[in-house]
Write a protein that holds these residues in place. Structure first.
Motif, PDB file in Angstrom:
ATOM      1  N   LYS A 165      11.174  19.826  -2.920  1.00  0.00           N
ATOM      2  CA  LYS A 165      11.139  18.748  -3.894  1.00  0.00           C
ATOM      3  C   LYS A 165      10.650  19.247  -5.246  1.00  0.00           C
ATOM      4  N   GLY A 166       9.762  20.241  -5.230  1.00  0.00           N
ATOM      5  CA  GLY A 166       9.237  20.785  -6.477  1.00  0.00           C
ATOM      6  C   GLY A 166      10.322  21.327  -7.393  1.00  0.00           C
ATOM      7  N   GLN A 167      11.447  21.770  -6.818  1.00  0.00           N
ATOM      8  CA  GLN A 167      12.561  22.271  -7.627  1.00  0.00           C
ATOM      9  C   GLN A 167      13.154  21.158  -8.485  1.00  0.00           C
ATOM     10  N   ALA A 218      10.599  20.163 -11.177  1.00  0.00           N
ATOM     11  CA  ALA A 218      10.543  21.106 -12.292  1.00  0.00           C
ATOM     12  C   ALA A 218      11.732  20.884 -13.228  1.00  0.00           C
ATOM     13  N   ALA A 219      12.911  20.701 -12.655  1.00  0.00           N
ATOM     14  CA  ALA A 219      14.107  20.512 -13.479  1.00  0.00           C
ATOM     15  C   ALA A 219      14.029  19.209 -14.265  1.00  0.00           C
ATOM     16  N   ARG A 236      22.655  16.823 -13.659  1.00  0.00           N
ATOM     17  CA  ARG A 236      22.502  18.209 -14.091  1.00  0.00           C
ATOM     18  C   ARG A 236      21.595  18.971 -13.127  1.00  0.00           C
ATOM     19  N   THR A 260      22.854  22.327 -11.249  1.00  0.00           N
ATOM     20  CA  THR A 260      22.341  23.655 -11.625  1.00  0.00           C
ATOM     21  C   THR A 260      21.187  24.132 -10.759  1.00  0.00           C
ATOM     22  N   VAL A 261      20.450  23.224 -10.166  1.00  0.00           N
ATOM     23  CA  VAL A 261      19.253  23.660  -9.441  1.00  0.00           C
ATOM     24  C   VAL A 261      19.373  23.439  -7.932  1.00  0.00           C
ATOM     25  N   PRO A 312      23.157  25.049  -5.890  1.00  0.00           N
ATOM     26  CA  PRO A 312      23.229  26.505  -5.674  1.00  0.00           C
ATOM     27  C   PRO A 312      22.264  26.973  -4.590  1.00  0.00           C
ATOM     28  N   GLN A 313      21.077  26.384  -4.538  1.00  0.00           N
ATOM     29  CA  GLN A 313      20.124  26.778  -3.499  1.00  0.00           C
ATOM     30  C   GLN A 313      20.546  26.240  -2.139  1.00  0.00           C
ATOM     31  N   ARG A 340      23.329  28.376  -0.591  1.00  0.00           N
ATOM     32  CA  ARG A 340      22.818  29.613  -0.016  1.00  0.00           C
ATOM     33  C   ARG A 340      22.283  29.364   1.399  1.00  0.00           C
TER      34      ARG A 340
END
Ligand SMILES: Nc1ncnc2c1ncn2[C@@H]1O[C@H](COP(=O)(O)OP(=O)(O)OP(=O)(O)O)[C@@H](O)[C@H]1O
Ligand SMILES: [Mg+2]
Lengths: 244, 266
Positions: free
Chosen positions: B158-160, B163-164, B173, B177-178, B181-182, B185
């Motif tokens: 959730k921190g991702q 931060a964004a 967005r 972008t955040v 992509p993660q 993976r």
């Protein structure tokens, strides 16, 4: 009198039945460094997160440079882009290089050209003592380095103010100093800062104002040297006797 | 008896049983029959068999798999984002879709799309019968992949997002972008597994009757079962099996390797 950078009026916040903020009033003036201390669970992080609306308050008001951020007409993304936020867990984007961490929001939010954002990013990396690390991925940096990258990422947006939530609590003791030094430099340059911290030395040395929170209310606030040296309230005394 | 001696004795008995079973199997098997039925040289050494199996069958199997995977993934992404939407009706629709298609046999959906729909509406999906079959694979595959993607998206801390958002990125967005992509993976190994399952599921298309040039491996092999150089033997089917394994085993090994690597970097 100029508009304060941050003004909080009668802020209430509950998680379910748990009232975490029970009517908070305070303000941060431009260029001021305000440190917030208090026991675990007293609502420090929640207060900080309400200021850029990562957390939704139940009632009250938060004005950022005079703009009511709870007003549905307010462009929240624009306000947030002027408030730098630094987290305890750094929260760098692990799939991006250090440089990309610093440029992505400049390009996508500020609309800067790639060239300009790279220049700004390099300047800020230099400022936090990490030039030369542009192409490294965050996972390959130490905690202290990651936190300094996180600060540089926030600075690259040219924020008007910075919020720090226990920026050194997740770091090994020997890495704390580097991060605090960066923050001291920022303070001396006149950055408006609100810092939740357990570093009493930093609060005493750098802070213009100290706020002590307990149980969802501000128990005491004032000049850091006064509050730390001569606490007026019994709860402040009890807390300080434990941490000092 | 010492404990180590006893353990060695038990192991010895286990090996002896295994050896006896294998020996019985080898003695009981009719090797001449196996050779003419499964490994007829008229098939294994002849381009008359391999030619159509590879240039028509394997080619179409791969094309169908890639098409079904690509469109299935696209639909799955929409479904996963719907499932995570703050708007209730979107969540409910996605949940109903996923539960519906995960609960049905793929074969039923294929027959339904290829025969049921055209009869009911006097309308054939684009691409004719093959198109209808592929559409069915897309719909079923998307239901499975949506769940995989949703889990991947939720595995991003959730921190991702915080931060964004605190940098001023909009919610869309941030997702693009955040988060995605993660998430991608994280889901590469399970998605590769889905791909292998799809390769095998394209064999189900053999029930819908395809033009000669449209046939995939299993259908081509089945044709050779009744006509051609190895007619009357199972040789063409064993050849088809070999073709599938040549494609699927490297992929499943790749998945295992990716999973090991992911565990190490965690
Ligand atoms: N997302 C959440 N859901 C439910 N309860 C929460 C949530 N976040 C915080 N709380 C609760 O709110 C209270 C205040 O939490 P907060 O994180 O603001 O405290 P804090 O002063 O920052 O403490 P610490 O020094 O441990 O960081 C705690 O009781 C916590 O359990
Ligand atoms: Mg906290």
């Amino acid at each position: 009198m100029s508009t304060p950078a941050i003004q909080v009026k009668d802020l209430h916040k509950s998680f379910g039945d748990n009232e975490v903020l029970k009517g908070i009033d305070f303000h941060v003036d431009n260029g001021e460094v305000v440190c917030v201390i208090g026991p675990s669970g007293s609502g420090k992080s929640t207060l900080l997160r309400c200021i850029n609306r990562l957390e939704e308050a139940n009632s009250g008001q938060v004005l950022v440079e005079g703009v009511d951020i709870f007003d549905p007409e307010t462009d929240l993304d624009a306000v947030r882009s002027r408030i730098g936020m630094v987290f305890q867990q750094f929260n760098l984007f692990p799939h991006m290089s250090v440089l990309r961490n610093l440029t992505v929001a400049q390009e996508k939010v500020r609309g800067r050209s790639k060239k300009e954002s790279v220049e700004i990013a390099r300047a800020n990396l230099d400022k936090v003592g990490l030039s030369g690390r542009e192409n490294v991925y965050p996972g390959h940096l130490s905690g202290g380095q990651q936190q300094r990258v996180a600060i540089a990422r926030a600075l690259s947006m040219d924020p008007d103010m910075m919020l720090f939530d226990e920026p050194t609590s997740a770091l090994d003791p020997e890495l704390v100093g580097d991060v605090l030094d960066v923050m001291k430099t920022l303070a001396s340059e006149g950055m408006t800062m609100m810092v939740v911290t357990h570093e009493m030395g930093f609060a005493r040395e750098v802070g213009d104002k100290l706020v002590f929170m307990d149980g969802g209310v501000i128990v005491e606030e004032g000049d850091p040297r006064e509050v730390l040296g001569n606490p007026q309230h019994q709860r402040t005394q009890a807390f300080l006797s434990k941490v000092l | 008896m010492k404990r180590s001696t006893r353990r060695r004795l038990v192991q010895g008995v286990l090996y002896a049983v295994l050896a006896a079973l294998l020996l019985a199997l080898v003695l009981a098997a009719d090797w001449a029959d196996i050779k003419t039925q499964f490994f007829a040289s008229a098939g294994w050494t002849s381009w008359d068999s391999w030619g159509p199996l590879i240039t028509v069958g394997a080619k179409n199997t791969i094309i169908y798999t890639v098409i079904a995977f690509a469109f299935g993934l696209l639909l799955a992404l929409v479904l996963a984002l719907m499932k995570l939407s703050p708007l209730g009706p979107y969540r409910w629709l996605a949940t109903i879709y996923v539960e519906f298609f995960r609960g049905l046999p793929a074969l039923l959906v294929i027959i339904f799309m290829a025969f049921g729909i055209p009869i009911a509406f006097q309308w054939t999906p684009p691409g004719g019968t093959v198109g209808a079959g592929l559409l069915a694979l897309v719909m079923v595959g998307a239901a499975y992949m949506a769940e995989t993607l949703r889990a991947g998206i939720q595995a991003v801390p959730k921190g991702q997002t915080e931060a964004a958002r605190s940098l001023g990125m909009s919610s869309g967005r941030t997702t693009v972008t955040v988060v995605l992509p993660q998430a991608f993976r994280i889901v590469i190994p399970p998605l590769t597994n889905e791909f292998v399952l799809l390769i095998k599921d394209t064999a189900l298309l053999s029930v819908i009757g395809m033009q000669v040039g449209e046939r995939e491996v299993t259908t081509v092999a089945r044709d050779f079962f009744s006509s051609g150089p190895t007619a009357g033997t199972a040789t063409s089917l064993v050849q088809a099996a070999a073709l599938y394994l040549v494609i699927t085993i490297p992929l499943t090994q790749l998945v295992a390797w990716l999973e090991r690597r992911q565990r190490r970097t965690r």
